[in-house]
Scaffold this motif. Structure first.
Motif, short mmCIF file in Angstrom:
data_model
loop_
_atom_site.label_atom_id
_atom_site.label_comp_id
_atom_site.label_asym_id
_atom_site.label_seq_id
_atom_site.Cartn_x
_atom_site.Cartn_y
_atom_site.Cartn_z
N THR A 14 -5.42 1.64 -1.37
CA THR A 14 -6.20 0.83 -0.34
C THR A 14 -6.78 -0.62 -0.49
N LEU A 59 -11.22 0.47 4.68
CA LEU A 59 -9.85 1.58 4.71
C LEU A 59 -9.42 2.50 5.14
N TRP A 60 -9.51 3.34 6.39
CA TRP A 60 -8.77 4.33 6.14
C TRP A 60 -8.22 4.00 7.72
N ILE A 104 1.05 -1.10 -0.10
CA ILE A 104 -0.19 -0.12 -0.22
C ILE A 104 1.32 1.49 -0.62
N TYR A 153 -4.98 7.79 -2.52
CA TYR A 153 -4.12 6.72 -1.33
C TYR A 153 -5.78 5.72 -0.63
N LEU A 154 -7.15 6.01 -0.76
CA LEU A 154 -7.62 5.08 -0.91
C LEU A 154 -7.81 4.29 -1.45
N ILE A 176 1.04 2.41 6.63
CA ILE A 176 1.58 3.92 7.51
C ILE A 176 2.20 3.95 8.97
N TRP A 186 -5.43 2.34 5.81
CA TRP A 186 -4.26 2.59 5.47
C TRP A 186 -3.48 3.57 6.51
N ASN A 187 -4.52 3.60 8.09
CA ASN A 187 -3.23 3.62 9.05
C ASN A 187 -2.87 2.61 9.44
#
Length: 394
Positions: free
Chosen positions: A368, A337-338, A272, A364-365, A345, A341-342
């Protein structure tokens, strides 16, 4: 704090160091840390891996001795203490946890009443000291030693609820003394004053007389040292060996074992990250490099130690982001998704400056979503290795 199992008390900042280099500490952002911890199984899986080492230690009187070099929210330590009770149900235990974050100390202590109820012969010590100090509970400098706050509490009663009430009453003490600031030279959080908190059950005080630490007369000699995510991924090999691994290895008892765990990469999480920042490689040192550097740092003292890299089948282990069976589909929810992603990263320790530009559009979404659909979920690799001290026979 480096990318430890807990988040530090200071928020992410871009203030410059004394050297002029900016501080980028996304992974100290507490909200993002807690989202990662509560949506991924890393803590569970790490605790399982650590508990395996209990079968390889040989405790000696007066107690089983464990040091956690970065307690975080206490999930790993709590689970290891449960496993330790199962294996050594009648042996006294001496457990020391290093943690500079006030919020994490609160979370750790909140989990301890049940541990003290099930295993009453427990001495629990929490401290905010450095790696070179915490195993021995002795500050390095005279100024720090002069300001040392040593607080001992024998918990009265016999129920977890009674213990919880007395531990909760420690909040004003913690708020006043468990404080940290940013180092102007390293950018890492450091304590304002060293603090040592000693807890045990008062009805077992006589039994634990030889287990409880005494100010100025503390031995390390740990049977098991847990070092889960104790350093930044991008920190140099020399820093990791000199400042963290070598001091911890010196704190082992004969027959004791230090298990170190860090992120490995080569997983969907890093995939990702690389869709947004091609070529990103935060995991630049592996276990073999760290073991060589630690052996070199220990010098002649290293002759008493074994440095165990192990094959990948034992060293590497996988943890996942929690998802429902039908959550990864053609239409993945934004919240999922968030969270993914979190997690990606956070593990890769991407700084806020780069994140700000990445969040300007939906790329970014989309990245992911593509990775989650490709792999049917999100998972990560951790890498472990062990430094053990040779037993004295006879």
């Amino acid at each position: 704090m480096e990318r430890q199992s807990g988040a530090a008390v200071v928020a992410t900042t871009t203030a410059p160091l004394a050297t002029g280099e900016p501080i980028f500490r996304f992974f100290d952002n507490r909200q993002k840390y807690l989202l990662f911890v509560n949506t991924c199984s890393e803590k569970w899986v790490v605790a399982q891996r650590v508990a395996m080492e209990l079968g390889n230690i040989y405790p000696r009187p007066p107690a089983v001795r464990i040091f956690d070099a970065g307690v975080g929210d206490g999930t790993v330590l709590t689970r290891v203490m449960r496993a330790m009770h199962q294996r050594f149900p009648t042996l006294p235990s001496y457990v020391v946890g290093k943690e500079i974050s006030l919020e994490d100390v609160r979370l750790v202590l909140d989990k301890m009443p049940d541990r003290l109820f099930e295993h009453p012969a427990t001495v629990l010590v929490m401290t905010n000291m450095y790696y070179s100090e915490a195993p021995w509970l002795v500050p390095n400098s005279m100024a720090a030693a002069t300001g040392l706050m040593w607080h001992e509490l024998g918990l009265t009663g016999t129920t977890a609820h009674e213990f919880e009430q007395q531990i909760t009453d420690l909040q004003p003490f913690l708020s006043e003394h468990w404080r940290a600031r940013i180092s102007a030279t390293s950018g890492n959080p450091i304590y304002d004053r060293p603090v040592i908190l000693v807890l045990y059950r008062d009805d077992h005080k006589f039994l634990l007389d030889q287990v409880r630490p005494r100010r100025g007369a503390v031995q390390a000699d740990y049977d098991l040292i847990i070092a889960s995510q104790p350093y930044r991924a991008r920190a140099s090999v020399e820093f990791k060996a000199n400042r963290i691994l070598a001091p911890l290895a010196k704190a082992l008892a004969p027959g004791g074992r230090l298990i170190a765990i860090h992120s490995h990469g080569n997983d969907p999480g890093l995939e990702i990250v690389r869709k947004i920042w091609p070529g990103e490689n935060p995991f630049q040192t592996d276990r073999r490099q760290l073991l060589r550097a630690t052996k070199l740092e220990l010098g002649s003292a290293g002759r008493d130690h074994n440095f165990n890299a192990y094959p990948d089948a034992r060293s590497l282990f996988r943890y996942e982001m929690h998802t429902l069976p039908n959550e990864i589909s053609d239409a993945i929810g934004t919240s999922t998704l968030w969270a993914a992603w979190n997690a990606a990263i956070y593990v890769a320790q991407i700084d806020d400056q780069r994140l700000s530009s990445a969040l300007a559009d939906r790329a970014y979404l989309d990245a992911t979503r593509n990775v989650l659909q490709k792999h049917g979920g999100l998972w990560f690799w951790d890498e472990s290795f062990v430094i053990s001290r040779k037993r004295r026979l006879g």
